[in-house]
Every structure is written in C-alpha cells, then in structure tokens.
Write a protein that holds these residues in place. Structure first.
Motif, short mmCIF file in Angstrom:
data_model
loop_
_atom_site.label_atom_id
_atom_site.label_comp_id
_atom_site.label_asym_id
_atom_site.label_seq_id
_atom_site.Cartn_x
_atom_site.Cartn_y
_atom_site.Cartn_z
N LEU A 187 0.82 -1.22 0.00
CA LEU A 187 0.00 0.00 0.00
C LEU A 187 0.85 1.27 0.00
O LEU A 187 0.46 2.28 -0.60
CB LEU A 187 -0.94 -0.01 1.21
CG LEU A 187 -1.96 -1.16 1.23
CD1 LEU A 187 -2.75 -1.15 2.53
CD2 LEU A 187 -2.89 -1.08 0.03
N GLU A 188 2.01 1.23 0.64
CA GLU A 188 2.89 2.40 0.65
C GLU A 188 3.40 2.70 -0.76
O GLU A 188 3.48 3.87 -1.17
CB GLU A 188 4.07 2.16 1.60
CG GLU A 188 3.67 2.10 3.07
CD GLU A 188 4.87 1.90 3.98
OE1 GLU A 188 6.01 1.82 3.44
OE2 GLU A 188 4.69 1.83 5.20
N GLU A 191 0.54 4.25 -2.78
CA GLU A 191 0.29 5.65 -2.43
C GLU A 191 1.37 6.58 -2.96
O GLU A 191 1.11 7.74 -3.29
CB GLU A 191 0.16 5.79 -0.91
CG GLU A 191 -1.07 5.13 -0.32
CD GLU A 191 -2.36 5.66 -0.92
OE1 GLU A 191 -2.45 6.88 -1.16
OE2 GLU A 191 -3.28 4.85 -1.17
N SER A 283 -6.64 -1.23 -4.80
CA SER A 283 -5.85 -0.32 -3.98
C SER A 283 -5.56 1.00 -4.70
O SER A 283 -5.27 2.01 -4.07
CB SER A 283 -4.53 -0.98 -3.56
OG SER A 283 -3.65 -1.10 -4.67
N ASP A 331 -13.27 5.36 -3.61
CA ASP A 331 -13.10 5.13 -2.17
C ASP A 331 -13.53 3.72 -1.76
O ASP A 331 -12.89 3.10 -0.88
CB ASP A 331 -13.89 6.17 -1.38
CG ASP A 331 -13.33 7.57 -1.53
OD1 ASP A 331 -12.16 7.69 -1.96
OD2 ASP A 331 -14.07 8.54 -1.26
N LYS A 334 -10.68 1.29 -2.74
CA LYS A 334 -9.52 1.38 -1.86
C LYS A 334 -9.80 0.74 -0.50
O LYS A 334 -8.92 0.09 0.08
CB LYS A 334 -9.10 2.84 -1.69
CG LYS A 334 -8.51 3.47 -2.94
CD LYS A 334 -8.17 4.94 -2.75
CE LYS A 334 -6.96 5.11 -1.86
NZ LYS A 334 -5.72 4.64 -2.50
N ALA A 335 -11.01 0.90 -0.01
CA ALA A 335 -11.37 0.30 1.28
C ALA A 335 -11.31 -1.22 1.22
O ALA A 335 -10.92 -1.88 2.19
CB ALA A 335 -12.76 0.77 1.70
N LYS A 338 -7.62 -2.66 1.67
CA LYS A 338 -6.84 -2.39 2.88
C LYS A 338 -6.58 -3.63 3.74
O LYS A 338 -5.60 -3.67 4.48
CB LYS A 338 -7.54 -1.32 3.72
CG LYS A 338 -7.38 0.08 3.14
CD LYS A 338 -8.01 1.13 4.05
CE LYS A 338 -7.79 2.53 3.50
NZ LYS A 338 -8.42 3.56 4.35
N LYS A 339 -7.45 -4.63 3.65
CA LYS A 339 -7.27 -5.80 4.52
C LYS A 339 -6.21 -6.77 4.00
O LYS A 339 -5.88 -7.74 4.68
CB LYS A 339 -8.60 -6.54 4.68
CG LYS A 339 -9.26 -6.98 3.38
CD LYS A 339 -10.62 -7.58 3.67
CE LYS A 339 -11.38 -7.92 2.39
NZ LYS A 339 -12.72 -8.47 2.66
N SER A 341 -2.59 -6.95 3.36
CA SER A 341 -1.23 -6.41 3.48
C SER A 341 -0.22 -7.55 3.48
O SER A 341 -0.50 -8.66 3.94
CB SER A 341 -1.10 -5.59 4.78
OG SER A 341 -1.00 -6.45 5.90
#
Length: 365
Positions: A187-188, A191, A283, A331, A334-335, A338-339, A341
């Motif tokens: 995710l980093e 972004e 993502s 949105d 993206k949500a 998030k789970k 990783s």
C-alpha cells in the motif's frame, strides 16, 4: 530462530507466485526468520537479486551462473547439473536451515499457488502437453507432473495460497496448511506512485486464454473504449492486430500509475487462487469486472467495487463496465484492498513454519 532457504532456478517470471516469494523474502528477516537465497542461472539471465535488489539486503545470498545461454541443449545440461552436482550442493547447504523452499530436498516445503495442471485420464493429458509444446518437452513436462503429484500427496509440509485452493487440491489427495491472506498489496508503494495517463479499460495479466485476454479484447471492442493490455504473452498465444498492447512493464510504480489513471479494470480469468492484480487494482481506486470463479468470489465477492459475472458472459461484462463508468467507486475500491497487506501474509507464513517445527519436535520427543 526459524530459518528458511529459498532456491531459485532460472529467471523468475512475472507472476503472482514470484510476487509472493519476493515479498516474503523481503519481510521474513523483520519477523525474526533467518533467510538464505541460492540461485542457479544461465549466462545472461536475471535472477531475483537482479530484478528485486531489496531482497538480498538482509539474506544470505549466493548464485551459480552456468557458462552458456538458455537453449535446448542448455536446458538439458542444466537439468543434469541441477539433479547431480547442484543437488548435492543444496543438500549440504540445507543442513544449515530448518526448511527449504523451491527445491526438493530432505527438509523441503511445497508451496501451492495454483492447482496442479493435470487432468484425467492421464493419456489424454499427455497428448495435450505434447500438442502445447513438442514431443520431448511434452514428455518431460508430463513426467515432472507425475513426479510432482506423488511428492505433493506424500508431503506433510505443504502450504496452499488460500482456503479455496486448499479445498481444490484436496480433490487430488493433497493436504496443505492455508496461507491466509494468500497475498497482499504494498500500500505504501501504491500511495507513493504518481497518477499517469490511463484508459477506460485496463487488463493486466499474463496475456492468454487462461487469464481471459480474448474476452477482455472483445469487451473493449464492443464498447469502443480506450483500452490497454499489460503483461507477458503466454506460450502459444498471439496478441491480435490492433490491440493496444503495452508489453511487460517491470516498473511496478508505472503500473500503479496507469491503474490510478484508468477507469475500469477487466479481469476475466478462468483460474486463480487469489488474484493479486485484483487487490492491486482496488488499492489504486479502480473498480473491477471479473469472472465469478471460486477464489475471486471468496476474497472479493463482498466488495462493492467488484462485479463478478458468469464465465463466458461477454454481454454481462459489457453491462458491468457500463455500470461502473456511470458511478464513483474510488473510495469503495480502496477500502476493499486495505485488509490485504504483505505483513499479514508474512505473519501467516511464519506461523505455519512454527507449526511445522512444533510438530517435528513433538515427533522427535
């Protein structure tokens, strides 16, 4: 401290399996797992250390490069070397580790990323392999499949990428521990990737029949929208004339940038155990249209930014794309991602290794 040796033979292909291995190798040392990496390459091949230099920062690394390039004779010589001198070398190195992944030795772990490519009756499967390749390569492929299936059934240290895959391989008499989640997203990195010029429709995958490239092309044709196709072309498949094929893009930031600038991700894959690229698209805020296959239903079926249609339903995909183009799903997408990783994946992998170690210690006792 648990220790793991990973052995890589040849230049790794761009795939979900390669991504999973690379992310685990990078993260396991942070989770107090000692890691070693051995590579056997042809001259001119790029190994894991070349393609993913971050991997070797915290691992014990060594490579052996054969003095000739890949060819039919070269593959034959490497096969002989791999199963004689290199095997003796790995057998000796493996004594310094609790487990070995990527090479068959006394402490091997078997990792299943997809269900084994085998069908019954076996004689029909053999002729299918020969037809896909040639008599020599087909015969070798068939023999390796049978040997592999026997090892898979006997192994007490197997890992499956996800619950869906575990249920599938059970039908072949294979038992395995579940890696859950089976994969993730950096995710980093997503972004920090800049948004680039995108397309109405985007298809990122191994381009071929298995990943539904012909169906994706047909959907784009019917809609008359801008589209792009990214990824290695499978053996035996050719991209049709006029398709906007961008080839393989090794820079993951660039792929994420294109995803961020696009509108809908289309992924009519017929086979998957998780679908890393689906999580990556989400993502980046990109809604996804895909086939309703077990793994995608299991992991993404409750996501409002994913529409699953029956396999082969081109019109259903066309309608799903049209619906996504009418709304705003950034949105929501993206949500959903998030789970997933890579740290959670690494934690799950380490727990499985600890379970294997505890079981072997109890058997010794």
């Amino acid at each position: 401290m648990i220790s793991l040796l990973y052995v890589n033979i040849g230049e790794p292909e761009t795939s979900g399996a390669t991504t999973t291995v690379v992310e685990l190798l990078k993260r396991l040392p942070k989770f107090n797992v000692k890691v070693g990496l051995e590579e056997l390459l042809f001259s001119g091949e790029k190994g894991i250390a070349d393609k993913f230099p971050d991997v070797v920062r915290n691992v014990r690394y060594n490579r052996k490069v054969m003095p000739y390039r890949e060819s039919f004779i070269g593959r034959y010589l490497r096969f002989i070397y791999k199963n004689t001198f290199f095997k003796d070398y790995i057998d000796n190195i493996a004594k310094n580790y609790d487990f070995t992944l990527g090479f068959y030795t006394y402490n091997s772990i078997i990792m299943h990323y997809l269900e084994p490519y085998i069908s019954f009756p076996l004689y029909k499967h053999y002729f299918k392999l020969v037809k896909q390749t040639n008599p020599i390569d087909g015969t070798v492929w068939f023999a390796k499949t049978l040997i592999g299936l026997r090892r898979y059934r006997r192994s007490e240290r197997s890992i499956c990428a996800g619950k869906v895959l575990q249920n599938k391989v059970k039908e072949l008499g294979i038992s395995c521990k579940v890696l859950d989640p089976p994969a993730g997203v950096n995710l980093e990195l997503v972004e920090s990737s800049s948004t680039l010029e995108g397309y109405d429709l985007l298809h990122v995958a191994r381009q071929g029949l298995m990943k539904g490239t012909p169906e994706a092309i047909e959907v784009a044709r019917r809609l008359g929208l801008s589209s792009a196709f990214i990824g290695k072309v499978d053996h035996g498949f050719s991209m049709p004339h006029g398709v906007n094929y961008l080839g393989m893009i090794p820079d993951q930031r660039k792929i994420y940038g294109i995803m961020k600038g696009s509108k809908v991700f289309i992924y009519p894959s017929h086979v998957d155990s998780f679908g890393i690229v689906v999580a990556e698209a989400l993502s980046c805020g990109l809604p996804v249209v895909a086939y309703d296959i077990p793994a995608l239903r299991y992991y993404y079926g409750d996501c409002g930014a994913v529409k699953l249609v029956k396999e082969g339903d081109i019109e259903g995909m066309v309608n799903a794309v049209k619906e996504f183009l009418k709304g705003e799903y950034h949105d929501v997408a993206k949500a959903c991602a998030k789970k997933y990783s890579w740290d959670k994946v690494t934690e799950s992998f380490k727990e499985i290794l600890e379970g294997f170690s505890s079981k072997e210690l109890s058997q010794v006792a």
